[in-house]
Design an enzyme around this catalytic site. Sequence first.
Site, short mmCIF file in Angstrom:
data_model
loop_
_atom_site.label_atom_id
_atom_site.label_comp_id
_atom_site.label_asym_id
_atom_site.label_seq_id
_atom_site.Cartn_x
_atom_site.Cartn_y
_atom_site.Cartn_z
N CYS A 1 33.82 74.84 1.41
CA CYS A 1 32.38 74.67 1.72
C CYS A 1 32.04 73.15 1.12
CB CYS A 1 31.92 75.96 0.58
SG CYS A 1 29.98 75.79 0.51
N CYS B 1 39.47 57.90 -1.30
CA CYS B 1 38.32 57.16 -1.96
C CYS B 1 37.54 58.12 -3.04
CB CYS B 1 37.13 56.79 -1.10
SG CYS B 1 36.08 58.19 -0.65
ZN LIG Z 1 36.93 58.90 1.49
#
Ligand SMILES: [Zn+2]
Length: 202
Positions: free
Chosen positions: A187, A167
Amino acid sequence: MFDSDLQAKGAPRTRRMFLASAATTLGGLALWSWKKSRTVEVAAAAGAPQEVTIVQFSDSGERLKMVHVTKVVKSEAEWRKQLSSNAFDITRHADTEIAFSGKYWDLHDKGIFRCICCDNALFSSETKFDSGTGWPSFWAPLAAENVTEIRDTAFGMVRTALACTQCDAHLGHVFDDGPEPTHLRYCMNSASLRFVPKSLNR
Ligand SMILES: [Zn+2]
């Protein structure tokens, strides 16, 4: 059925006419192919559905299978409706949460971390370590396919940003000062993740 089959059926019967027709057909096919590739490029640029490859995992962290899925694309308004304002700013506009402010930097429970936007499986508690930075840190993703590295030159620095493959959510950054065995430090922002505890899924 191919275009050439259609054209051949409708072609004149004499050999001479057929050859002429075949030559035209070949030329037409070449033009058709070129037009088709141009169309695909233009469609991709216009935001048409794009296929990506990810690896699916069960909530208990078991690797299931590699799948081709349609990339999740939503409007700003749709993301804003789905996410908290903090998660929206971080995942859709590459903001960074304040260190030690997120939900997961100090979490030591067993489980997996999914994308807050699309549920793609991203990280496991198995590779989480205490980096002392105030952000949840991992030395590897669950599957290389599920995350995408992006060169990030914001703020006058050259860094490697990490996005969800499914996404495009901004997740955080990757640094090369992590522990064994990869020496990488993923991180992440807590707000980009949704923790799924292992004990609830048995
Ligand atoms: Zn996603």
